[in-house]
Enzyme design. Structure first.
Site, PDB file in Angstrom:
ATOM      1  N   SER A 141       8.500  -2.454   7.379  1.00  0.00           N
ATOM      2  CA  SER A 141       8.624  -1.636   6.177  1.00  0.00           C
ATOM      3  C   SER A 141      10.006  -0.998   6.173  1.00  0.00           C
ATOM      4  CB  SER A 141       7.570  -0.528   6.161  1.00  0.00           C
ATOM      5  OG  SER A 141       7.871   0.422   5.161  1.00  0.00           O
ATOM      6  N   TYR A 155       2.859   6.174   9.379  1.00  0.00           N
ATOM      7  CA  TYR A 155       3.150   4.806   8.926  1.00  0.00           C
ATOM      8  C   TYR A 155       4.513   4.355   9.453  1.00  0.00           C
ATOM      9  CZ  TYR A 155       3.700   0.938   5.561  1.00  0.00           C
ATOM     10  OH  TYR A 155       3.892  -0.286   4.964  1.00  0.00           O
TER      11      TYR A 155
HETATM   12  P1  NAP Z   1      -2.528  -5.039   0.478  1.00  0.00           P
HETATM   13  O1  NAP Z   1      -2.329  -5.622  -0.868  1.00  0.00           O
HETATM   14  O2  NAP Z   1      -3.304  -3.797   0.623  1.00  0.00           O
HETATM   15  O3  NAP Z   1      -3.143  -6.174   1.437  1.00  0.00           O
HETATM   16  C1  NAP Z   1      -3.389  -5.835   2.785  1.00  0.00           C
HETATM   17  C2  NAP Z   1      -3.864  -7.048   3.537  1.00  0.00           C
HETATM   18  O4  NAP Z   1      -4.108  -6.671   4.906  1.00  0.00           O
HETATM   19  C3  NAP Z   1      -5.187  -7.581   2.996  1.00  0.00           C
HETATM   20  O5  NAP Z   1      -5.224  -8.982   3.176  1.00  0.00           O
HETATM   21  C4  NAP Z   1      -6.207  -6.894   3.895  1.00  0.00           C
HETATM   22  O6  NAP Z   1      -7.448  -7.595   4.002  1.00  0.00           O
HETATM   23  C5  NAP Z   1      -5.482  -6.909   5.224  1.00  0.00           C
HETATM   24  N1  NAP Z   1      -5.986  -5.859   6.105  1.00  0.00           N
HETATM   25  C6  NAP Z   1      -6.022  -4.520   5.874  1.00  0.00           C
HETATM   26  N2  NAP Z   1      -6.624  -3.882   6.884  1.00  0.00           N
HETATM   27  C7  NAP Z   1      -7.007  -4.835   7.769  1.00  0.00           C
HETATM   28  C8  NAP Z   1      -7.694  -4.817   9.005  1.00  0.00           C
HETATM   29  N3  NAP Z   1      -8.137  -3.666   9.539  1.00  0.00           N
HETATM   30  N4  NAP Z   1      -7.910  -5.988   9.644  1.00  0.00           N
HETATM   31  C9  NAP Z   1      -7.488  -7.143   9.099  1.00  0.00           C
HETATM   32  N5  NAP Z   1      -6.824  -7.243   7.938  1.00  0.00           N
HETATM   33  C10 NAP Z   1      -6.593  -6.089   7.270  1.00  0.00           C
HETATM   34  O7  NAP Z   1      -1.097  -4.721   1.164  1.00  0.00           O
HETATM   35  P2  NAP Z   1       0.357  -5.336   0.936  1.00  0.00           P
HETATM   36  O8  NAP Z   1       1.087  -4.406   0.059  1.00  0.00           O
HETATM   37  O9  NAP Z   1       0.278  -6.773   0.606  1.00  0.00           O
HETATM   38  O10 NAP Z   1       0.947  -5.129   2.403  1.00  0.00           O
HETATM   39  C11 NAP Z   1       1.150  -6.209   3.312  1.00  0.00           C
HETATM   40  C12 NAP Z   1       2.042  -5.721   4.438  1.00  0.00           C
HETATM   41  O11 NAP Z   1       3.295  -5.287   3.903  1.00  0.00           O
HETATM   42  C13 NAP Z   1       1.468  -4.507   5.198  1.00  0.00           C
HETATM   43  O12 NAP Z   1       1.754  -4.633   6.561  1.00  0.00           O
HETATM   44  C14 NAP Z   1       2.235  -3.343   4.588  1.00  0.00           C
HETATM   45  O13 NAP Z   1       2.292  -2.255   5.469  1.00  0.00           O
HETATM   46  C15 NAP Z   1       3.567  -3.974   4.335  1.00  0.00           C
HETATM   47  N6  NAP Z   1       4.376  -3.277   3.334  1.00  0.00           N
HETATM   48  C16 NAP Z   1       3.946  -3.158   2.043  1.00  0.00           C
HETATM   49  C17 NAP Z   1       4.742  -2.477   1.120  1.00  0.00           C
HETATM   50  C18 NAP Z   1       4.346  -2.302  -0.305  1.00  0.00           C
HETATM   51  O14 NAP Z   1       5.011  -1.535  -1.024  1.00  0.00           O
HETATM   52  N7  NAP Z   1       3.313  -2.981  -0.809  1.00  0.00           N
HETATM   53  C19 NAP Z   1       5.978  -1.941   1.529  1.00  0.00           C
HETATM   54  C20 NAP Z   1       6.383  -2.083   2.843  1.00  0.00           C
HETATM   55  C21 NAP Z   1       5.593  -2.768   3.738  1.00  0.00           C
HETATM   56  P3  NAP Z   1      -8.624  -7.361   2.893  1.00  0.00           P
HETATM   57  O15 NAP Z   1      -8.115  -8.022   1.642  1.00  0.00           O
HETATM   58  O16 NAP Z   1      -9.813  -8.015   3.477  1.00  0.00           O
HETATM   59  O17 NAP Z   1      -8.753  -5.871   2.731  1.00  0.00           O
END
Ligand code: NAP
Length: 246
Positions: A141, A155
C-alpha cells in the site's frame, strides 16, 4: 501463445477488487490461475467463469488467511490441480482503521496475520514448488511509504512488514531464479475503497492526478513483474498511486 502460457499463478483474495483484476490479467496472458477467497464464494466463482469464458483455466479455493493449515493446503491443492506453481501474488487484505485508542488487540493480530504472516507462510510453502524459478509479488500500500492522514497506523505497520519480507525473499531466493517484488497501490476503486463514496473526495485530493486508480492499473504492473519483462526486477517496490506519495 501468451507471455505466461504454461505458467501457473496463485492469487490470494482473487474473488473481488484488485485480486480479481490480477487473476484476469494473468489468465489473459496465458497463465492457469488459482484464486483464494475468504467468504465470497459466488464472487470467486464468477471470476473463474469469466476466465473460463475467455478460454482460460482457473479454480477458486476457500482459504482463510489467518489459518496457517489452510494456506499450506491451498498451495498443495494448486499444485495437485494445476500441476505446478510459478507465480504467487499475496493480495488478500483488509482495511481496519480508526482512532488509535479504539484499535483492539484482536484487530492488531488479525491484520498482521492476514497481511504479513500469511504472505510469509504462502511464500515459504510455494517456493518449494518453484523448481524452475518463479515470481512472488506482494501487494502492499502507498500507506507503507507515507501516512498522510490519521487512523491508519495499524494498516501502515502491517503493509510495511511486506517491505522487509520482499527484500529478504529477493536475497534468499535469487539463487533459485525466483524474484520477489512489492506493488504499492494507492486509492483504488474496489469494495474496500469505493471511488464513489463521499469520503473518496478527500483521498482523491491527496493524489497528483486527482483520480483513483482502477484495479486494472495494479494488475498491469503485476503482469509486468510476472512476465519476461520483470526478469531482472527483484527486491523492488513499485508504487501505483496516481501520485499520492509524490
Ligand atoms: P477488497 O475488494 O475488499 O477484496 C479483498 C480480497 O481479500 C477479497 O478477495 C477477500 O475475500 C480477500 N480477503 C479478505 N480477508 C481475507 C481473509 N481473512 N482470508 C482470505 N482472504 C481474505 O480489497 P481490494 O481493494 O481489492 O484490496 C486488495 C489488496 O490491495 C489488499 O491487500 C489491500 O490492502 C490492498 N490495497 C487496496 C487499496 C485500495 O484503495 N483498494 C489501496 C492500497 C492497497 P472475500 O471476497 O471472500 O471477502
Amino acid at each position: 501463445m501468451g507471455q505466461l502460457t504454461g505458467k501457473v499463478a496463485l492469487v490470494t483474495g482473487g474473488s473481488r477488487g484488485i485480486g480479481a483484476a490480477i487473476a484476469r490479467e494473468l489468465a489473459g496472458a496465458g497463465a492457469d490461475v488459482a484464486i483464494t477467497y475468504a467468504t465470497a464464494k459466488d464472487h470467486a466463482q464468477s471470476v473463474v467463469e469469466a476466465i473460463e469464458a475467455a478460454g482460460g483455466r482457473a479454480l477458486a479455493v476457500q482459504a482463510e488467511a489467518t489459518d496457517a493449515d489452510a494456506l499450506r493446503a491451498v498451495v498443495e491443492g494448486t499444485v495437485s490441480a494445476l500441476s505446478r506453481i510459478d507465480i504467487l501474488v499475496n493480495n488478500a487484505g483488509i482495511a481496519v482503521y480508526g482512532p488509535l485508542e479504539e484499535v483492539t488487540l484482536e484487530e492488531v493480530d488479525r491484520t498482521l496475520a492476514i497481511h504479513a504472516r500469511a504472505s510469509f507462510l504462502l511464500a515459504q510453502a510455494a517456493v518449494r514448488h518453484m523448481t524452475e524459478g518463479g515470481r512472488i509479488i506482494n501487494i502492499g500500500s502507498s500507506l507503507a511509504e507515507r501516512v498522510p492522514y490519521p487512523g491508519w497506523t495499524l494498516y501502515a505497520m502491517s503493509k510495511s512488514a511486506l517491505i522487509g519480507l520482499t527484500k529478504g525473499l529477493a536475497r534468499d531466493l535469487g539463487p533459485l531464479g525466483i524474484t520477489a517484488n512489492l506493488v504499492h497501490p494507492g486509492s483504488t476503486d474496489t469494495d474496500m475503497n469505493p471511488a464513489a463514496a463521499p469520503e473518496a473526495d478527500e483521498e482523491r485530493r491527496y493524489t497528483a492526478l486527482n483520480r483513483y486508480c482502477a484495479p486494472a492499473d495494479i494488475a498491469a504492473t503485476v503482469l509486468h513483474l510476472a512476465g519476461p519483462t520483470g526478469r531482472n526486477i527483484t527486491g523492488a517496490a513499485i508504487t501505483v498511486d496516481a501520485g499520492t506519495t509524490a
